[in-house]
Design an enzyme around this catalytic site. Structure first.
Site, PDB file in Angstrom:
ATOM      1  N   TYR A   1       3.878  -5.749  -0.867  1.00  0.00           N
ATOM      2  CA  TYR A   1       3.586  -4.584  -0.020  1.00  0.00           C
ATOM      3  C   TYR A   1       3.612  -5.052   1.430  1.00  0.00           C
ATOM      4  O   TYR A   1       3.009  -6.071   1.772  1.00  0.00           O
ATOM      5  CB  TYR A   1       2.206  -4.013  -0.363  1.00  0.00           C
ATOM      6  CG  TYR A   1       1.766  -2.873   0.514  1.00  0.00           C
ATOM      7  CD1 TYR A   1       2.366  -1.616   0.421  1.00  0.00           C
ATOM      8  CD2 TYR A   1       0.737  -3.039   1.449  1.00  0.00           C
ATOM      9  CE1 TYR A   1       1.949  -0.561   1.227  1.00  0.00           C
ATOM     10  CE2 TYR A   1       0.315  -1.980   2.256  1.00  0.00           C
ATOM     11  CZ  TYR A   1       0.933  -0.751   2.138  1.00  0.00           C
ATOM     12  OH  TYR A   1       0.517   0.294   2.938  1.00  0.00           O
TER      13      TYR A   1
ATOM     14  N   ASP B   1       5.624 -12.237   5.739  1.00  0.00           N
ATOM     15  CA  ASP B   1       4.565 -11.266   6.012  1.00  0.00           C
ATOM     16  C   ASP B   1       3.241 -11.960   5.709  1.00  0.00           C
ATOM     17  O   ASP B   1       2.806 -12.032   4.563  1.00  0.00           O
ATOM     18  CB  ASP B   1       4.762 -10.017   5.143  1.00  0.00           C
ATOM     19  CG  ASP B   1       3.644  -9.004   5.364  1.00  0.00           C
ATOM     20  OD1 ASP B   1       2.666  -9.339   6.077  1.00  0.00           O
ATOM     21  OD2 ASP B   1       3.740  -7.892   4.815  1.00  0.00           O
TER      22      ASP B   1
ATOM     23  N   LYS C   1      -4.925  -7.975   9.963  1.00  0.00           N
ATOM     24  CA  LYS C   1      -6.237  -8.271   9.368  1.00  0.00           C
ATOM     25  C   LYS C   1      -7.055  -9.265  10.212  1.00  0.00           C
ATOM     26  O   LYS C   1      -7.641  -8.881  11.204  1.00  0.00           O
ATOM     27  CB  LYS C   1      -6.052  -8.743   7.925  1.00  0.00           C
ATOM     28  CG  LYS C   1      -5.344  -7.643   7.066  1.00  0.00           C
ATOM     29  CD  LYS C   1      -5.316  -7.990   5.599  1.00  0.00           C
ATOM     30  CE  LYS C   1      -4.434  -7.040   4.809  1.00  0.00           C
ATOM     31  NZ  LYS C   1      -5.045  -5.813   4.389  1.00  0.00           N
TER      32      LYS C   1
HETATM   33  N1  PLP Z   1       1.501  -6.558   4.871  1.00  0.00           N
HETATM   34  C1  PLP Z   1       0.628  -6.980   3.944  1.00  0.00           C
HETATM   35  C2  PLP Z   1       0.905  -8.245   3.200  1.00  0.00           C
HETATM   36  C3  PLP Z   1      -0.534  -6.257   3.694  1.00  0.00           C
HETATM   37  O1  PLP Z   1      -1.378  -6.688   2.757  1.00  0.00           O
HETATM   38  C4  PLP Z   1      -0.763  -5.069   4.424  1.00  0.00           C
HETATM   39  C5  PLP Z   1      -1.968  -4.273   4.179  1.00  0.00           C
HETATM   40  O2  PLP Z   1      -2.731  -4.491   3.273  1.00  0.00           O
HETATM   41  C6  PLP Z   1       0.168  -4.675   5.375  1.00  0.00           C
HETATM   42  C7  PLP Z   1       1.297  -5.437   5.581  1.00  0.00           C
HETATM   43  C8  PLP Z   1      -0.046  -3.427   6.186  1.00  0.00           C
HETATM   44  O3  PLP Z   1      -1.083  -3.618   7.089  1.00  0.00           O
HETATM   45  P1  PLP Z   1      -1.876  -2.332   7.660  1.00  0.00           P
HETATM   46  O4  PLP Z   1      -2.639  -1.761   6.513  1.00  0.00           O
HETATM   47  O5  PLP Z   1      -2.745  -2.925   8.741  1.00  0.00           O
HETATM   48  O6  PLP Z   1      -0.868  -1.397   8.197  1.00  0.00           O
END
Ligand code: PLP
Length: 426
Positions: free
Chosen positions: A142, A237, A265
């Site tokens: 994700y 990511d 985060k």
């Molecule tokens: N990338 C990863 C690996 C994530 O776990 C998340 C959210 O949990 C995101 C991107 C998206 O971040 P946000 O919820 O701050 O938009």
């Protein structure tokens, strides 16, 4: 006293599903979500006065525990200066310097207000830089909720049964190639056929949105190699893994260097922050230096920078991540022993400060197919029994758990005692 059930009913009148992010809903768990009132250290306190040992940590940022006094003090100290100026501020440079120092593959960095914006912008940049449209992602990873990335996605999209969201134009989704996580041969084959059309690979180096799945030996190395061979951009990511799996993120832990890194985060200390950065020659393509447009009204917000800088600085204590990992290992080992004793088929996996619990007889879980083959009913019963005993786990079998440095040996023991009872009830 107002109960969570009452608040959920009220919330559901004007908020879709009663929540502002689907991962907070207790989908399929046969109970309303718990409404929290405050948090401190390793604990959440709900509106009914119950205390929970928390392994969600606001989905990752709270690596030193909730309401960290140093983070709160830093925010308070900036508060009277004003909330946002829409001009450059010196504190943004402090943040950029700190990120580049902690993650050396990042030579230039742009702040955003969420992880979604970071990954979305990194993808656009990779496409702009290479002049190619196709991107590669992995099933069950994700990367936030932008259109190109909501294809066979994990996290809430998976929990709620919509890994391919309606509303994403087929003409856009067709540029997203989805491969199996931990399958280097599949990656090689895809690149041998289409490599010269692929702008980038984006990957969660430890998959944390289909439970917790570390990379097998050679997987990340293969991604690096095929990107080198075909002129594609490798994007890690690290929104979840950054500063959690190791100080320098998963790229430091597994010694594989991406071209671009996405953060979120922890980098915001609990405030809405994301960031993306990497090789200078790629980042120089970003507006206003280059032609690839990217922007944000509140990006680099000074309060958020103050929170994030303070938290990142606290992590630089020698041994911080070793001690976090030790806590995770104690928890996972204790859970495994108790599940084995109760003859419950269960498996734990972990990487640094993140972990996962799988209800399965498989000896390891390496990909989406194996993660989704786990027993959802066993998870539901375990989750409910743990919650009833004051342990707050992610309300989905497809999310990683997060440890903080505020979790004491007593908190972990309480968790293991609760698990022993939960297993006996299953
Ligand atoms: N990338 C990863 C690996 C994530 O776990 C998340 C959210 O949990 C995101 C991107 C998206 O971040 P946000 O919820 O701050 O938009």
């Amino acid at each position: 006293m107002t109960t969570s059930a009452e608040l959920f009913e009220l919330a559901s009148r004007h908020i879709p599903g009663g929540v502002n992010s689907p991962v907070r809903a207790f989908k399929g768990l046969h109970r309303p979500p718990v409404f929290m009132e405050r948090a401190q250290g390793a604990y959440l306190f709900d509106v009914e006065g119950n205390r929970y040992v928390d392994y969600v940590g606001s989905w990752g940022p709270m690596i030193t525990g909730h309401a960290d006094p140093d983070v709160l003090a830093a925010v308070r100290a900036r508060l009277d200066h004003g909330l946002s100026f829409g001009t450059p501020t010196a504190i943004e440079t402090t943040m950029a310097d700190l990120i580049c120092e902690m993650i050396p593959s990042i030579e230039m960095v742009r702040m955003t207000s969420s992880g979604t914006e970071a990954t979305m912008s990194a993808i656009r940049l990779a496409r702009g830089f290479t002049g190619r449209d196709k991107i590669v992602k992995f099933e069950g990873n994700y990367h936030g909720h932008s259109d190109s990335l909501l294809v066979k996605a994990g996290s809430g999209a998976l929990t709620h049964g919509v890994p391919n969201s309606p509303g994403v134009p087929a003409s856009l989704a067709e540029h997203t190639i989805t491969l199996s996580f931990n399958d280097p041969e599949g990656v090689e084959q895809c690149f041998s056929e289409l490599g010269d059309e692929i702008a980038c690979i984006i990957v969660e180096p430890v998959a944390g949105n289909m439970n917790c799945i570390p990379p097998q030996a050679d997987f990340l190395e293969t991604l690096r190699r095929v990107c080198n061979e075909h002129g594609s951009v490798l994007i890690f990511d690290e929104v979840m893994t950054g500063f959690r799996v190791a100080m320098g993120g998963a790229q430091a832990h597994y010694a594989v260097t991406p071209d671009l890194t996405c953060l979120g985060k922890i980098v915001g200390g609990g405030m809405p922050v994301g960031a993306f950065g990497g090789k200078r020659k790629i980042m120089e393509q970003i507006s206003p230096l280059g032609p690839v447009y990217q922007a944000g009204t509140l990006s680099g917000n000074p309060l958020a920078m103050a929170a994030g800088i303070t938290l990142l600085t606290k992590l630089q204590v020698p041994g911080f991540h070793a001690s976090l990992t030790q806590r995770v290992e104690t928890l996972c080992q204790g859970l495994q022993e108790r599940a084995d004793a109760a003859e419950i088929p269960m498996l734990t996996q972990h990487a640094g400060g993140m972990f996962g619990v799988f209800f399965t007889a498989q000896s390891r879980v390496d990909n989406f197919a194996q993660a989704t083959a786990c027993d959802p009913e066993a998870f539901r019963r375990f989750f409910g029994a743990m919650l009833d005993q004051g342990v707050y786990l992610a309300p989905s079998a497809f999310e990683a758990g997060f440890m903080s440095s505020a979790h004491t040996a007593e908190d972990i023991q309480l968790t293991l005692d609760a698990a022993e009872k939960a297993f006996s009830l299953m």
